[in-house]
Design a protein around this motif. Structure first.
Motif, PDB file in Angstrom:
ATOM      1  N   GLU A 423      16.966 110.740  31.294  1.00 50.38           N
ATOM      2  CA  GLU A 423      17.876 110.022  32.182  1.00 50.38           C
ATOM      3  C   GLU A 423      19.020 110.937  32.589  1.00 50.38           C
ATOM      4  OE1 GLU A 423      20.752 106.048  32.512  1.00 50.38           O
ATOM      5  OE2 GLU A 423      19.487 106.341  30.744  1.00 50.38           O
ATOM      6  N   ALA A 424      19.302 110.988  33.884  1.00 46.73           N
ATOM      7  CA  ALA A 424      20.399 111.801  34.412  1.00 46.73           C
ATOM      8  C   ALA A 424      21.700 111.019  34.304  1.00 46.73           C
ATOM      9  CB  ALA A 424      20.128 112.183  35.855  1.00 46.73           C
ATOM     10  N   LEU A 425      22.694 111.630  33.668  1.00 43.56           N
ATOM     11  CA  LEU A 425      23.988 110.987  33.471  1.00 43.56           C
ATOM     12  C   LEU A 425      25.094 111.870  34.037  1.00 43.56           C
ATOM     13  CD1 LEU A 425      23.359 109.849  29.800  1.00 43.56           C
ATOM     14  CD2 LEU A 425      23.267 108.419  31.848  1.00 43.56           C
ATOM     15  N   ALA A 426      26.002 111.278  34.807  1.00 43.05           N
ATOM     16  CA  ALA A 426      27.043 112.046  35.497  1.00 43.05           C
ATOM     17  C   ALA A 426      28.179 112.400  34.548  1.00 43.05           C
ATOM     18  CB  ALA A 426      27.582 111.239  36.667  1.00 43.05           C
ATOM     19  N   ARG A 427      28.723 113.603  34.741  1.00 47.37           N
ATOM     20  CA  ARG A 427      29.898 114.056  34.011  1.00 47.37           C
ATOM     21  C   ARG A 427      30.854 114.712  35.009  1.00 47.37           C
ATOM     22  NH1 ARG A 427      27.764 111.176  31.081  1.00 47.37           N
ATOM     23  NH2 ARG A 427      27.174 111.433  28.883  1.00 47.37           N
ATOM     24  N   TRP A 428      32.159 114.460  34.797  1.00 46.55           N
ATOM     25  CA  TRP A 428      33.167 115.012  35.718  1.00 46.55           C
ATOM     26  C   TRP A 428      34.287 115.663  34.927  1.00 46.55           C
ATOM     27  CZ3 TRP A 428      37.523 111.880  38.463  1.00 46.55           C
ATOM     28  CH2 TRP A 428      38.202 112.722  39.370  1.00 46.55           C
ATOM     29  N   THR A 429      34.543 116.906  35.241  1.00 49.70           N
ATOM     30  CA  THR A 429      35.659 117.637  34.650  1.00 49.70           C
ATOM     31  C   THR A 429      36.572 118.082  35.780  1.00 49.70           C
ATOM     32  OG1 THR A 429      34.240 118.418  32.838  1.00 49.70           O
ATOM     33  CG2 THR A 429      36.349 119.556  33.184  1.00 49.70           C
ATOM     34  N   ASN A 430      37.790 117.535  35.786  1.00 52.16           N
ATOM     35  CA  ASN A 430      38.752 117.821  36.842  1.00 52.16           C
ATOM     36  C   ASN A 430      39.822 118.778  36.331  1.00 52.16           C
ATOM     37  OD1 ASN A 430      41.579 116.783  38.223  1.00 52.16           O
ATOM     38  ND2 ASN A 430      39.879 116.830  39.674  1.00 52.16           N
ATOM     39  N   PRO A 431      40.250 119.758  37.137  1.00 57.04           N
ATOM     40  CA  PRO A 431      41.270 120.715  36.680  1.00 57.04           C
ATOM     41  C   PRO A 431      42.564 120.045  36.228  1.00 57.04           C
ATOM     42  CG  PRO A 431      40.270 121.455  38.731  1.00 57.04           C
ATOM     43  CD  PRO A 431      39.776 120.071  38.483  1.00 57.04           C
ATOM     44  N   GLU A 432      42.934 118.911  36.828  1.00 57.71           N
ATOM     45  CA  GLU A 432      44.186 118.255  36.480  1.00 57.71           C
ATOM     46  C   GLU A 432      44.004 117.165  35.428  1.00 57.71           C
ATOM     47  OE1 GLU A 432      45.992 116.773  40.012  1.00 57.71           O
ATOM     48  OE2 GLU A 432      46.207 118.743  40.942  1.00 57.71           O
ATOM     49  N   LEU A 433      42.939 116.362  35.564  1.00 61.08           N
ATOM     50  CA  LEU A 433      42.740 115.228  34.668  1.00 61.08           C
ATOM     51  C   LEU A 433      41.914 115.590  33.440  1.00 61.08           C
ATOM     52  CD1 LEU A 433      41.933 112.430  37.300  1.00 61.08           C
ATOM     53  CD2 LEU A 433      44.140 113.013  36.278  1.00 61.08           C
ATOM     54  N   GLY A 434      41.226 116.719  33.472  1.00 62.76           N
ATOM     55  CA  GLY A 434      40.339 117.079  32.384  1.00 62.76           C
ATOM     56  C   GLY A 434      39.024 116.330  32.499  1.00 62.76           C
ATOM     57  N   SER A 435      38.411 116.011  31.352  1.00 68.04           N
ATOM     58  CA  SER A 435      37.137 115.300  31.350  1.00 68.04           C
ATOM     59  C   SER A 435      37.386 113.809  31.555  1.00 68.04           C
ATOM     60  CB  SER A 435      36.414 115.538  30.030  1.00 68.04           C
ATOM     61  OG  SER A 435      35.193 114.832  29.993  1.00 68.04           O
ATOM     62  N   VAL A 436      36.732 113.232  32.567  1.00 68.15           N
ATOM     63  CA  VAL A 436      36.881 111.803  32.889  1.00 68.15           C
ATOM     64  C   VAL A 436      35.540 111.127  32.621  1.00 68.15           C
ATOM     65  CG1 VAL A 436      37.507 110.123  34.643  1.00 68.15           C
ATOM     66  CG2 VAL A 436      38.548 112.396  34.670  1.00 68.15           C
ATOM     67  N   GLY A 437      35.569 110.056  31.852  1.00 66.70           N
ATOM     68  CA  GLY A 437      34.347 109.365  31.483  1.00 66.70           C
ATOM     69  C   GLY A 437      33.670 108.705  32.671  1.00 66.70           C
ATOM     70  N   PRO A 438      32.332 108.655  32.667  1.00 66.43           N
ATOM     71  CA  PRO A 438      31.614 108.028  33.790  1.00 66.43           C
ATOM     72  C   PRO A 438      31.918 106.546  33.929  1.00 66.43           C
ATOM     73  CG  PRO A 438      30.110 108.554  31.978  1.00 66.43           C
ATOM     74  CD  PRO A 438      31.403 109.205  31.663  1.00 66.43           C
ATOM     75  N   ASP A 439      32.221 105.862  32.809  1.00 67.39           N
ATOM     76  CA  ASP A 439      32.566 104.453  32.907  1.00 67.39           C
ATOM     77  C   ASP A 439      33.854 104.239  33.693  1.00 67.39           C
ATOM     78  OD1 ASP A 439      33.874 105.802  30.812  1.00 67.39           O
ATOM     79  OD2 ASP A 439      34.450 103.904  29.888  1.00 67.39           O
ATOM     80  N   VAL A 440      34.695 105.293  33.763  1.00 65.51           N
ATOM     81  CA  VAL A 440      35.954 105.217  34.502  1.00 65.51           C
ATOM     82  C   VAL A 440      35.746 105.611  35.959  1.00 65.51           C
ATOM     83  CG1 VAL A 440      38.294 106.136  34.721  1.00 65.51           C
ATOM     84  CG2 VAL A 440      37.345 105.639  32.452  1.00 65.51           C
ATOM     85  N   PHE A 441      35.216 106.806  36.193  1.00 68.23           N
ATOM     86  CA  PHE A 441      35.186 107.286  37.580  1.00 68.23           C
ATOM     87  C   PHE A 441      34.094 106.620  38.421  1.00 68.23           C
ATOM     88  CE2 PHE A 441      32.449 110.647  35.659  1.00 68.23           C
ATOM     89  CZ  PHE A 441      31.378 110.648  36.534  1.00 68.23           C
ATOM     90  N   ILE A 442      33.019 106.149  37.792  1.00 68.10           N
ATOM     91  CA  ILE A 442      31.993 105.444  38.574  1.00 68.10           C
ATOM     92  C   ILE A 442      32.557 104.125  39.102  1.00 68.10           C
ATOM     93  CG2 ILE A 442      29.772 104.258  38.474  1.00 68.10           C
ATOM     94  CD1 ILE A 442      29.449 107.241  38.557  1.00 68.10           C
ATOM     95  N   ALA A 443      33.239 103.378  38.225  1.00 71.98           N
ATOM     96  CA  ALA A 443      33.826 102.099  38.650  1.00 71.98           C
ATOM     97  C   ALA A 443      34.864 102.300  39.748  1.00 71.98           C
ATOM     98  CB  ALA A 443      34.462 101.399  37.448  1.00 71.98           C
ATOM     99  N   ILE A 444      35.679 103.354  39.608  1.00 73.65           N
ATOM    100  CA  ILE A 444      36.705 103.618  40.626  1.00 73.65           C
ATOM    101  C   ILE A 444      36.056 104.047  41.934  1.00 73.65           C
ATOM    102  CG2 ILE A 444      38.608 105.177  41.231  1.00 73.65           C
ATOM    103  CD1 ILE A 444      39.401 105.125  38.282  1.00 73.65           C
ATOM    104  N   ALA A 445      35.007 104.843  41.848  1.00 72.50           N
ATOM    105  CA  ALA A 445      34.305 105.263  43.063  1.00 72.50           C
ATOM    106  C   ALA A 445      33.698 104.063  43.780  1.00 72.50           C
ATOM    107  CB  ALA A 445      33.213 106.276  42.709  1.00 72.50           C
ATOM    108  N   GLU A 446      33.206 103.090  43.016  1.00 74.64           N
ATOM    109  CA  GLU A 446      32.654 101.883  43.633  1.00 74.64           C
ATOM    110  C   GLU A 446      33.740 101.078  44.341  1.00 74.64           C
ATOM    111  OE1 GLU A 446      28.795 100.880  40.790  1.00 74.64           O
ATOM    112  OE2 GLU A 446      30.730  99.962  40.342  1.00 74.64           O
TER     113      GLU A 446
END
Length: 642
Positions: A423-446
């Protein structure tokens, strides 16, 4: 007889419409000073020319008494504010005006004829002119009340014409005839004017009525009869301006019907409209007349009230409890449920939009954490909103191609331990915010409308990794409800699959029950398109959605993934029985069953005993960077010794 009856009703104002009575009264008010000033000046003039010729009481006391009566009538008119009297009071006041007007006409006429017995030729001529001018001037001042004007004309003109017509003086005979013809013409003009005025008042009344209707329609939801979004926010703005004068807090509640979309799609839009009408009625019954409830659009409602947090919390809970009860539509029971978010001026600034957004965020938390309940906006939510806004801002400006990565979690077959898919699972590492959990950024993107762009980027990366995996391994990729119902996104996914060169049958697209049922027809169309392409469809997080597997045979579903909550309490016999029932149902429908969240040997043993097809979880492997898994599989030549 009926004509006489109508004439009597007209003269007594009994048949005059209410709006015309009020208009006549309002139009007369500025004319009354002119009328009495005209009478007083003429009376002073006639008394002056007869002073010394007629008795003292006729030239001094009579005009003094008439002047006092005039002042009293002026006071009576001007102590009644314009437009504040009831229709009954207006009618009574106009009748008094007509009666006193007729009485004053008779007194003035008798006084004038009495003075005519004294003086010389010039004084007699003055009397004739006085009476003629007075009746014409008063009639013009009373044009808006033609009943009174006609009474005065008859009372004065008939005796006047008879008096001078039989005087024997040809000059006065000619004058009487002239006055008669002028009066008849004046009556005709006055009646025409009265008719035009009545038509104008009727038109204005109709325009006012239509304007009220249009205003009502513009501020009312046509389906439920409740106030609409425009009216709600107008009322909210008004109450916030008055908040400082009130005891208690302004409270906004935003309500969402939890399963309306499912009912609307499965039962049809006609039944959906009937449900919304029934919801409007139930809101009225639960909230009562003192609470404003509005339909903001779709299945979203909002109410506005005042009081302490405890009182409004109890009110919101009662709403949720009442909406947990079924609706009876076309002899069928339909269960909807409702979730509510609350915000108060105690915790949020006195701004309508900010207060609504706070309540809406509380609603979001209610639906996410405990559907069918009420959540009050708090300081903790304020911190979350600031954090979410920062995350959203970073998402909008981020280099998503560089910052987004894909991790893979193996899905292992229970029977032989072979790895057949990941299963492919998204991960996001931002220079300012650091590592952001998919449960956070997926919901915000929606919520922010960025999910479709994010899906395309992640899907492209997932296809790239799938191309590097062994040919016998498939890849699962999650689509959100926003992806599934967006025609452009679905076409982009099809295009990316064709461009990648990967066999479509190596792809599994995971859809949640909620995503499918949010717009069943659109979801079915998208699923059919992807399935015809050769892509497998998995129903993800089964057990947490709004329905059950009864609709699976109607949709092109190949796999079912049991939600991790199934495995959380396997020590409880009822939970073990639930897992067994879900697996058995999948087997009877000939669907592959995959359990998520398997973390212990005991959970794995249960899956073996009930015949579950596959599992994924920390018991075998946590999600790992795609490049690492590809390298391990290549090194191990496809074995599962990770």
């Amino acid at each position: 007889m009926s004509r006489i009856r109508r004439m009597i009703d007209w003269f007594t104002l009994a048949s005059v419409p209410d709006e015309l009575l009020v208009a006549q009264h309002d139009e007369l008010k500025p004319q009354i000073p002119l009328l009495y000033a005209f009478l007083s000046l003429n009376a002073i003039g006639i008394a002056y020319t007869h002073y010394g010729l007629a008795p003292f009481w006729m030239t001094v006391w009579v005009p003094s008494i008439l002047g006092a009566a005039t002042v009293l009538r002026l006071v009576a008119w001007f102590t009644r504010p314009l437009g504040t009297m009831s229709v009954v009071a207006v009618q009574r006041h106009l009748r008094i005006t007509m009666g006193l007007g007729a009485l004053l006409s008779m007194i003035y006429l008798a006084w004038a004829f009495g003075l005519d017995a004294y003086g010389h030729t010039l004084q007699h001529a003055h009397i004739a002119i006085f009476i003629a001018l007075t009746v014409m001037g008063c009639s013009f001042c009373l044009t808006r009340l033609p009943q009174s004007a006609l009474c005065n004309i008859v009372i004065v003109t008939v005796p006047y014409v008879l008096h001078y017509a039989f005087s024997g003086n040809p000059v006065y005979v000619a004058i009487s005839l002239n006055i008669l013809f002028v009066t008849l013409a004046m009556v005709r003009v006055m009646l025409n004017s009265a008719s035009s005025f009545e038509a104008l008042v009727r038109t204005q009344s109709e325009l006012t009525r239509l304007n009220h209707e249009m205003t009502g329609l513009a501020h009312t939801d046509a389906l439920t009869g409740l106030p609409n979004r425009r009216q709600f926010f107008a009322k909210l703005d008004e109450e916030l301006r008055r908040d400082e004068e009130r005891q208690g807090e302004v409270v906004v509640g935003v309500i969402d019907l939890d399963r309306f979309k499912v009912a609307n799609d499965t039962l049809g839009h006609i039944v959906g409209d009937q449900l919304l009408e029934a919801c409007g009625q139930r809101f009225r019954e639960v909230l009562g007349p003192d609470v404003m409830i509005a339909r903001l659009g779709g299945d979203e409602f909002a109410f506005l009230t005042y009081g302490s947090p405890g009182e409004t919390w109890a009110l919101a809970v009662r709403v949720c409890q009442e909406f947990a009860q079924p609706f009876i539509v076309e002899d069928s029971s339909v269960f909807l449920g409702a979730s509510c978010g609350l915000a108060t001026t105690r915790d949020v600034s006195n701004d309508a939009n900010v207060l609504y957004e706070a309540a809406d965020y509380a609603l979001y938390r209610a639906k996410a954490e405990a559907p069918g309940s009420a959540v009050y906006y708090s300081a903790e939510h304020e911190s979350e909103i600031r954090q979410d806004r920062a995350t959203e801002a970073a998402l909008r400006t981020a280099d998503l191609e560089a910052e987004m990565t894909v991790h893979l979690q193996p899905i292992v077959w229970v029977k032989d331990g072979s790895l057949k898919s990941v299963e492919a699972l998204a991960r996001w590492t931002n220079p300012e915010l650091g590592s952001v959990g998919p449960d956070v950024f997926i919901a915000i993107a929606e919520r922010s409308g960025l999910i479709n762009r994010l899906t395309k980027i992640l899907f492209r990366k997932a296809l790239h990794h799938l191309a590097d995996l062994p040919e016998d391994i498939s890849l699962s990729f999650n689509l959100s409800a926003y992806d599934l119902t967006n025609h452009e996104t679905i076409l982009s996914i099809v295009a990316l699959i064709r461009q990648s060169g990967v066999r479509p049958d190596r792809l599994i697209l995971e859809l949640t029950e909620t995503a499918v049922m949010q717009d069943l027809e659109t979801a079915r169309t998208a699923m059919d398109l992807l399935h015809r392409l050769g892509v497998c469809i998995a129903l993800d997080d089964f057990g947490t959605g709004q329905s059950n597997l009864s609709y699976v045979h109607k949709l092109p579903i190949d796999l079912v993934k049991l939600d991790r909550s199934f495995m959380a309490n396997i020590d409880d016999p009822s939970s073990r029985n639930l897992v067994c029932a879900a697996v058995s149902l999948c087997q009877s429908l000939e669907l592959t069953c995959i359990a998520e969240g398997v973390e212990t040997a005991e959970q794995f043993a249960l899956l073996q005993s009930v015949g579950c097809d596959a599992y994924q979880g920390y018991y075998f492997s946590k999600p790992v960077p795609a490049a690492d898994l590809v390298a391990d599989l290549t090194q191990a030549n496809g074995s599962v010794g990770l």
